[in-house]
Design a protein around this motif. Structure first.
Motif: not given
Length: 284
Positions: A46-54, A253-261
């Motif tokens: 289980p992990e914390l999901l955090f939406n910084p925009n809110q 989840v504090g990860k960066k989305y790989d948009s290179s595709f």
């Protein structure tokens, strides 16, 4: 009785097997696909999901956090957040309680030809839990399916095969080095388990997520077709179009989305390699 961790139970799914279904998403995956559509399912815990925009920076989360230097996913902050921008992803279930929850819709599944599908994450990371839930569902004649990447031991894979009525088997890349480059793991266990699947007496679908610039070339599609054997139990091969909807979940989840595709060719693929082998194939 075995316990497991589930991060979502999605009712009335239409694309995860025959009929109207409920899909159970399990935490944990051994692969790290750079295009993963469920990043919240990668961790087994289980992990914390955090939406910084809110977040309005009220500070209430800091006043109740018992582990400010290392989040343990206890959920204390989520309970006091006035904006609802914090929540725990992943709930512990016993096999008995999850089966009981799923069987609440048993009459719907039975009347509409549906059932339960286990997805993730990767269900084989919680094989004993999935097998025990499936046993309880089977006692009530509920159709059971699993979506798997196939990266697991032969023992686990056989147990999963024995527990379900239908299998969706993913393939990411036919080349071992390229597979490791984009998923973090070799494809050797997957290809070994693919042969087990092809020799099993269970209907199945092969799913290939098409990632622009990774596995969409004619050469790679030819190699995919060469890996797949036409059997009496193969329903079809599904080539799945790449989509970007998961990108919005990565920051939670504090990860960066790989948009290179995104800048690569996204034209519909040729089905010729599969059709030449007589393999039923669809592009979705």
């Amino acid at each position: 009785m075995v316990n497991g961790i589930v991060f979502e139970i999605r009712e009335f799914s239409l694309f995860d097997g025959p009929g109207t279904r409920t899909t159970v998403f399990l935490k944990g995956c051994p692969l790290r696909c750079r295009w993963c559509h469920n990043p919240e399912g990668l961790s087994p815990d289980p992990e914390l999901l955090f939406n910084p925009n809110q977040c309005v920076h009220c500070g209430q989360c800091q006043t109740v956090c018992p582990h400010p230097d290392s989040c343990l996913g206890c959920g204390a902050c989520a309970k006091v957040c006035p904006q609802g921008c914090r929540r725990i992803c992943g709930k512990r279930w016993s096999s008995e309680n999850l089966a009981r929850e799923l069987l609440k819709n048993a009459e719907i599944y039975q009347s509409m030809g549906g059932g339960i599908t286990f997805s993730g994450g990767e269900p084989s990371m919680q094989t004993p839990f999935v097998a025990e839930v499936c046993e309880r569902l089977g006692e009530q004649k509920i159709h059971r399916a699993v979506e798997t990447c196939g990266f697991t031991s032969e023992e686990n894979y056989r147990r999963i095969l024995d527990s379900v009525d239908f299998i969706f088997q993913d393939l990411k890349h036919p080349d071992p080095m390229e597979h490791r480059k984009y998923t973090g793991q070799s494809n050797e266990p997957i290809l070994r388990n693919l042969k087990l699947l092809e020799s099993a007496n269970k209907p199945y679908i092969i799913r290939i997520p098409l990632i622009p610039g990774v596995n969409t070339s004619k050469e790679v599609l030819d190699r995919f077709a060469d890996l797949i054997t036409k059997t009496d139990h193969l329903d079809r091969v599904e080539l799945l179009a790449y989509h970007t909807t998961a990108g919005a979940k990565y920051h939670l989840v504090g990860k960066k989305y790989d948009s290179s595709f995104l800048g690569s060719d996204m034209n519909p693929p040729s089905l010729e390699a599969f059709e030449k082998k007589g393999l039923p194939v669809r592009f979705l």
